[in-house]
Every structure is written in structure tokens, then in C-alpha cells.
Design a protein around this motif. Structure first.
Motif, PDB file in Angstrom:
ATOM      1  N   MET A   1       0.835  -1.183   0.000  1.00 53.61           N
ATOM      2  CA  MET A   1       0.000   0.000   0.000  1.00 53.61           C
ATOM      3  C   MET A   1       0.882   1.250   0.000  1.00 53.61           C
ATOM      4  N   PHE A   2       0.261   2.375  -0.264  1.00 55.49           N
ATOM      5  CA  PHE A   2       1.043   3.580  -0.511  1.00 55.49           C
ATOM      6  C   PHE A   2       0.458   4.787   0.223  1.00 55.49           C
ATOM      7  N   VAL A   3       1.348   5.717   0.530  1.00 53.16           N
ATOM      8  CA  VAL A   3       0.957   6.950   1.218  1.00 53.16           C
ATOM      9  C   VAL A   3       1.035   8.110   0.231  1.00 53.16           C
ATOM     10  N   THR A   4       0.000   8.923   0.211  1.00 53.84           N
ATOM     11  CA  THR A   4      -0.003  10.107  -0.639  1.00 53.84           C
ATOM     12  C   THR A   4      -0.565  11.282   0.150  1.00 53.84           C
ATOM     13  N   LEU A  56      -3.380   4.447   0.503  1.00 53.26           N
ATOM     14  CA  LEU A  56      -4.045   3.958  -0.693  1.00 53.26           C
ATOM     15  C   LEU A  56      -3.731   2.484  -0.921  1.00 53.26           C
ATOM     16  N   PRO A  57      -4.678   1.710  -1.476  1.00 46.25           N
ATOM     17  CA  PRO A  57      -4.376   0.318  -1.827  1.00 46.25           C
ATOM     18  C   PRO A  57      -3.329   0.215  -2.943  1.00 46.25           C
ATOM     19  N   GLU A  58      -3.387   1.137  -3.902  1.00 44.97           N
ATOM     20  CA  GLU A  58      -2.469   1.132  -5.038  1.00 44.97           C
ATOM     21  C   GLU A  58      -2.044   2.573  -5.339  1.00 44.97           C
ATOM     22  N   GLN A  93       5.857   4.133  -0.383  1.00 44.27           N
ATOM     23  CA  GLN A  93       5.220   2.881   0.010  1.00 44.27           C
ATOM     24  C   GLN A  93       5.165   2.779   1.526  1.00 44.27           C
ATOM     25  N   ASP A  94       4.040   2.288   2.024  1.00 46.34           N
ATOM     26  CA  ASP A  94       3.880   2.080   3.465  1.00 46.34           C
ATOM     27  C   ASP A  94       4.533   0.756   3.843  1.00 46.34           C
ATOM     28  N   ILE A  95       5.545   0.795   4.693  1.00 42.38           N
ATOM     29  CA  ILE A  95       6.300  -0.418   5.020  1.00 42.38           C
ATOM     30  C   ILE A  95       5.571  -1.308   6.022  1.00 42.38           C
ATOM     31  N   ASN A  96       4.497  -0.801   6.636  1.00 45.84           N
ATOM     32  CA  ASN A  96       3.788  -1.566   7.664  1.00 45.84           C
ATOM     33  C   ASN A  96       2.494  -2.209   7.175  1.00 45.84           C
ATOM     34  N   SER A  97       2.249  -2.214   5.875  1.00 47.07           N
ATOM     35  CA  SER A  97       0.990  -2.776   5.365  1.00 47.07           C
ATOM     36  C   SER A  97       1.256  -3.741   4.217  1.00 47.07           C
ATOM     37  N   GLU A  98       0.213  -4.497   3.885  1.00 49.00           N
ATOM     38  CA  GLU A  98       0.331  -5.504   2.850  1.00 49.00           C
ATOM     39  C   GLU A  98       0.249  -4.889   1.453  1.00 49.00           C
ATOM     40  N   MET A 117      -6.356  -2.784   8.091  1.00 50.60           N
ATOM     41  CA  MET A 117      -6.977  -1.602   7.508  1.00 50.60           C
ATOM     42  C   MET A 117      -7.331  -1.816   6.045  1.00 50.60           C
ATOM     43  N   CYS A 118      -6.834  -2.895   5.449  1.00 51.08           N
ATOM     44  CA  CYS A 118      -6.982  -3.116   4.019  1.00 51.08           C
ATOM     45  C   CYS A 118      -8.381  -3.613   3.661  1.00 51.08           C
ATOM     46  N   SER A 119      -8.606  -3.821   2.391  1.00 55.76           N
ATOM     47  CA  SER A 119      -9.868  -4.352   1.901  1.00 55.76           C
ATOM     48  C   SER A 119     -10.178  -5.691   2.557  1.00 55.76           C
ATOM     49  N   PRO A 120     -11.457  -5.940   2.931  1.00 55.05           N
ATOM     50  CA  PRO A 120     -11.806  -7.229   3.528  1.00 55.05           C
ATOM     51  C   PRO A 120     -12.009  -8.334   2.488  1.00 55.05           C
TER      52      PRO A 120
END
Length: 257
Positions: A1-4, A56-58, A93-98, A117-120
Motif C-alpha cells: 500500500m502507498f501513502v499520498t 491507498l491500496p495502489e 510505500q507504506d512499510i507496515n501494510s500488505e 486496515m486493508c480491503s476485507p
């Protein structure tokens, strides 16, 4: 996942209250469509700009092609509030998420927990989260019902994990029983997703407790009573049971692993 980071600038006189409502409506619409993740968003005002950092997911999650009708309406609402269209600054990129799923799944499932926190919606082949905006709208133009179900499931999961109050037992019933309101709503959503995607879609039923390991290994499907749903090998090292007609997967009780 990504940070913006999104930046909002005023192009005419307005008020903080007007801007606040417009930005928050826009962010809520993005969240309901699965384009941003999380529940709370800190909007800061500095040097004439309003700024908010988002997960963000992508990288392309905020692209217009993913926008729901509600997102488009709230984007127009920014203009009415005298704000320019938001400018995006990619942070990294967020280093703590999938990472989000990129492959077409052979099957998928609704699976979450209070720490996610991601999509279920997950790819059943690799358990990676599938961004919701990649699906056709489930209800009323976006995926708000899925997000709401996820929020409720996570709240119940956190209560039962804390194990500090009587509310633990009511919460546990919601995520472990097939006659609970939470199961009914989630299972119906599962069916809707399968219909829209034409991909077999399952519901994860949490399991804890049980009298013994032997009793656990021989327990039937809690929805239809089928006794042949125990798998020879667990799926993804997690799901030991799968009922095809009921579209349910479950784990061996955490008390006996």
C-alpha cells in the motif's frame, strides 16, 4: 500500500466550516468506494492550503476511472466550496501494510480482523487484499455496505480479543455464529460479490473454543450440518474447513492449535 498527500487550495473567499464539510464529504466518498483506507483523516491548514495524508491500496487508487458517482458529486462539491481540484503528492510505500492483489483469483473470501486496515475481500490463492473499487459497485454505486460490515466485524473482534467485559461474549457470537446479524449481512454481501464477479466467494467464520481437539476435527458445518467439510490440508495454512454449498471457510479452533 502507498501513502499520498492531497492538497486543497482556495480560489475565492470561503469559510473554514464550508471547506471542512466539502473535504470531509470527499474523503468519506473515497473511503466508501475503497479508494482510501482507514477511518480518521487529519486535515491540516497551513500556508493557505489544506493538506491530508492518506493510505491507498495502489498508487493509482485516486485515478478518476475508479471514482464512484458519489466521489464525482463530492468532487464538484469542492468547487462549490471555492476549492481547486486536489493536487496529489506521492509520498511512498507504506512499510507496515500488505501489498494489494494484482492477480485474478480462482476464488476469494471476505476476511478481516481488528488489526487490518486493508480491503476485507481477499484473493483465496494468496490472501492478498483486493481493492474494492476494482469490483462493480455492490450497492448504491459504491461499496459502503462492505466497509460498514468490516467496521462492525473489527469492533466485535477487538472486544473479544480484549476479553475484559461481558460484551466479549456478545461480540464473539456475532463473528462465530451463523445465525448472527453480522453473519447474515456479511454472507449476503459475499453472495452479491460472487454474482457481480462470477468468482466463487466465501465467508470466513471465526472459530474459538470447543471441548477437545478430537471434537473440533469432527465438528460439522454450522450452517448446513455437512460432516465432510474438513480439509485434508489447510488452505493458506489457516483455513481447515470449507463448505462448498454454504460458501464458508473456517479455522481449527484457536484453542486447539
Amino acid at each position: 500500500m502507498f501513502v499520498t498527500e492531497l492538497r486543497f487550495e482556495c480560489f475565492a473567499d470561503t469559510t473554514i466550516e464550508t471547506v471542512e464539510k466539502a473535504i470531509n464529504a470527499f474523503l468519506e466518498a473515497l473511503r466508501a468506494n475503497g479508494q482510501i483506507l482507514g477511518r480518521e483523516f487529519a486535515v491540516a491548514f497551513n500556508d493557505g492550503e489544506f493538506r491530508v495524508r492518506l493510505l491507498l491500496p495502489e498508487k493509482t487508487s485516486l485515478a478518476n476511472r475508479h471514482s464512484s458517482p458519489w466521489v464525482k458529486v463530492t468532487l464538484a462539491g469542492l468547487t462549490a466550496a471555492k476549492l481547486l481540484a486536489p493536487r496529489e503528492k506521492f509520498i511512498g510505500q507504506d512499510i507496515n501494510s500488505e501489498a494489494s492483489n494484482t492477480d485474478t483469483p480462482s476464488w476469494q473470501l471476505l476476511y478481516t480482523s481488528y488489526v487490518h486496515m486493508c480491503s476485507p475481500l481477499r484473493n483465496g490463492d494468496n490472501l492478498l487484499p483486493i481493492p474494492l473499487y476494482q469490483l462493480p459497485a455492490t450497492f448504491n454505486g459504491d461499496h459502503k455496505r462492505i466497509i460498514k460490515w468490516q467496521t462492525e466485524w473489527q469492533a466485535c473482534d477487538e472486544l473479544q480479543m480484549a476479553a475484559a467485559t461481558k460484551a466479549e461474549f456478545a461480540a464473539l457470537d456475532e463473528i462465530t455464529r451463523t445465525d448472527s446479524d453480522l453473519f447474515r449481512r456479511g454472507w449476503d454481501l459475499r453472495g452479491r460479490i460472487e454474482y457481480l464477479t462470477n468468482i466463487p466467494t466465501y465467508y470466513y467464520l471465526y472459530r474459538v473454543g470447543g471441548e477437545s481437539l478430537q471434537a473440533e476435527l469432527s465438528r460439522p458445518c454450522p450452517r448446513c450440518g455437512a460432516e465432510d467439510w474438513k480439509l485434508d490440508e489447510p488452505l493458506l495454512d489457516m483455513f481447515h474447513f470449507r463448505c462448498e454449498p454454504c460458501r464458508i471457510v473456517s479455522n481449527l479452533s484457536w484453542d486447539h492449535q
